[in-house]
Design a protein around this motif. Structure first.
Motif, PDB file in Angstrom:
ATOM      1  N   GLN A 126       0.924  -1.147   0.169  1.00 18.96           N
ATOM      2  CA  GLN A 126      -0.081  -0.024  -0.436  1.00 18.96           C
ATOM      3  C   GLN A 126       0.721   1.130   0.189  1.00 18.96           C
ATOM      4  O   GLN A 126       1.670   1.852   1.604  1.00 18.96           O
ATOM      5  N   SER A 127       1.202   1.546  -0.949  1.00 22.91           N
ATOM      6  CA  SER A 127       1.772   2.979  -1.155  1.00 22.91           C
ATOM      7  C   SER A 127       1.574   4.105  -0.088  1.00 22.91           C
ATOM      8  O   SER A 127       0.378   3.964  -0.197  1.00 22.91           O
ATOM      9  N   PHE A 128       2.254   5.027  -0.231  1.00 21.01           N
ATOM     10  CA  PHE A 128       2.662   5.902   0.554  1.00 21.01           C
ATOM     11  C   PHE A 128       1.034   7.478  -0.425  1.00 21.01           C
ATOM     12  O   PHE A 128       0.359   8.020  -0.319  1.00 21.01           O
ATOM     13  N   GLU A 129       1.366   7.772  -1.828  1.00 22.55           N
ATOM     14  CA  GLU A 129       1.231   7.742  -3.168  1.00 22.55           C
ATOM     15  C   GLU A 129      -0.656   7.669  -3.325  1.00 22.55           C
ATOM     16  O   GLU A 129      -1.678   7.575  -3.303  1.00 22.55           O
ATOM     17  N   ASP A 130      -0.606   5.954  -3.181  1.00 20.01           N
ATOM     18  CA  ASP A 130      -2.115   5.495  -2.899  1.00 20.01           C
ATOM     19  C   ASP A 130      -2.820   5.839  -2.057  1.00 20.01           C
ATOM     20  O   ASP A 130      -4.094   6.410  -1.952  1.00 20.01           O
ATOM     21  N   THR A 131      -2.519   6.217  -0.501  1.00 22.85           N
ATOM     22  CA  THR A 131      -2.977   6.560   0.462  1.00 22.85           C
ATOM     23  C   THR A 131      -2.874   7.527   0.550  1.00 22.85           C
ATOM     24  O   THR A 131      -4.866   8.128   0.727  1.00 22.85           O
ATOM     25  N   ARG A 132      -2.358   8.826   0.036  1.00 22.88           N
ATOM     26  CA  ARG A 132      -2.499  10.239  -0.420  1.00 22.88           C
ATOM     27  C   ARG A 132      -3.486  10.192  -0.746  1.00 22.88           C
ATOM     28  O   ARG A 132      -4.322  11.314  -0.835  1.00 22.88           O
ATOM     29  N   ALA A 133      -3.566   9.689  -2.123  1.00 22.50           N
ATOM     30  CA  ALA A 133      -4.791  10.613  -2.853  1.00 22.50           C
ATOM     31  C   ALA A 133      -6.019   9.770  -2.609  1.00 22.50           C
ATOM     32  O   ALA A 133      -6.806  10.515  -2.820  1.00 22.50           O
ATOM     33  N   ALA A 134      -6.263   8.468  -1.899  1.00 21.88           N
ATOM     34  CA  ALA A 134      -7.681   8.088  -0.859  1.00 21.88           C
ATOM     35  C   ALA A 134      -7.883   9.237   0.067  1.00 21.88           C
ATOM     36  O   ALA A 134      -9.111   9.303   0.011  1.00 21.88           O
ATOM     37  N   GLU A 144      -6.931  12.466  -0.504  1.00 14.75           N
ATOM     38  CA  GLU A 144      -7.287  13.763  -0.652  1.00 14.75           C
ATOM     39  C   GLU A 144      -8.956  13.313  -1.673  1.00 14.75           C
ATOM     40  O   GLU A 144      -9.455  14.665  -1.384  1.00 14.75           O
ATOM     41  N   GLN A 145      -8.933  12.227  -2.124  1.00 13.21           N
ATOM     42  CA  GLN A 145     -10.490  12.518  -2.570  1.00 13.21           C
ATOM     43  C   GLN A 145     -11.220  12.109  -1.918  1.00 13.21           C
ATOM     44  O   GLN A 145     -12.052  12.893  -1.511  1.00 13.21           O
ATOM     45  N   LEU A 146     -11.394  11.878  -0.688  1.00 13.21           N
ATOM     46  CA  LEU A 146     -12.543  12.211   0.381  1.00 13.21           C
ATOM     47  C   LEU A 146     -12.868  13.162   1.140  1.00 13.21           C
ATOM     48  O   LEU A 146     -13.432  13.227   0.948  1.00 13.21           O
TER      49      LEU A 146
END
Length: 284
Positions: free
Chosen positions: A17-25, A27-29
């Protein structure tokens, strides 16, 4: 549910679970109006070092969640068969785990988070932080909560309920659970009733975990128990001699030195805890 951002650690626990994926999730929420977030981190994982944990903490702090829950990894392969796949030689030793605990506290408090109990951190405006400040924080078997309900209702297969009279657990098999519900039946598989002594000890442990102090005489009076008679059942001499716990008149207080060891302190009040090898996870 981050656990750790380091790729080598993620490979070791099979949780990519990359930092980029977590940050994007996140930010979208946030963009659609969900403003409050909790991030879970774990220390003591295989291949984890102080340096990798530092990087994970820095990345997690940059997301600016409202709360952190930071747990020590519990290696219990006798309970969780999948953990047998983990190379135990890659797990940090006791000294490193202790340093990781101190590192987490230092990094998060320096970033403006308030330490809540034994494993949570929250920004000052968060409900948990406000409840801790007001002395109204509670802890259920699922963690710290800011509400005052004495009921936790578990819904779903294997879910656990916590009621004033005790604990109950639903059947673990989803098909059996659905069949019971379809018959308008309770899906309860087992339960444990609490005695008055259990409730008193539970109340003491809760206050120690939430406030690092407990007004012992008032609680004992509430349950119709003599304070000195109760204390005679608790082996606390070593805790006091080691400077982890002290008695101030009617209060028991966890010292600053004792706060990282509050689980061990609370274990002294738990008459069901045996410390038997192969039953319990590590306390630090």
């Amino acid at each position: 549910g981050v656990q750790d951002f380091e790729p080598s650690v993620q490979r070791a626990i099979n949780r990519r679970q990359s930092f980029e994926d977590t940050r994007a999730a996140i930010e979208q929420l946030r963009a659609v109006g969900i403003k409050r977030f909790n991030v879970d981190l774990v220390y003591g994982l295989p291949c984890q070092t102080l340096a990798t944990l530092t990087r994970t903490l820095d990345l997690a702090i940059s997301l600016r969640p409202d709360r952190f829950a930071v747990f020590g990894y519990a290696h219990v392969p006798w309970m969780k068969a999948h953990q047998r796949l983990i190379d135990e030689s890659a797990l940090p030793g006791d000294a490193v785990r202790a340093s990781m605990t101190a590192l987490v506290r230092e990094k998060l408090t320096q970033a403006g988070y308030r330490s809540i109990g034994l494993d949570h951190y929250a920004l000052p405006g968060d409900r948990l932080a406000k409840a801790a400040e007001a002395g109204t924080l509670h802890r259920t078997f699922q963690g710290y909560v800011a509400d005052r309900s004495s009921h936790v209702i578990g819904v779903g297969a294997s879910a656990i309920s916590n009621l004033p009279g005790g604990f109950s657990q639903n059947v673990a098999d989803p098909a059996q659970y659905m069949a019971r519900i379809a018959q308008d039946d309770l899906a309860t598989a087992r339960g444990v009733a609490l005695t008055r002594d259990d409730c008193l000890r539970g109340a003491i442990i809760e206050r120690l975990m939430c406030d690092h102090a407990v007004e012992l005489r008032a609680l004992c009076r509430q349950y119709g128990v003599d304070t000195e008679a109760f204390l005679s059942t608790v082996e606390r001499d070593t805790l006091e001699d080691d400077g982890l716990l002290r008695r101030d008149a009617n209060h028991l207080v966890v010292t600053d030195a004792g706060k990282p060891f509050v689980r061990f302190i609370c274990a002294a009040f738990d008459r069901h805890y045996t410390g038997a090898e192969g039953r319990h996870s590590r306390g630090l």
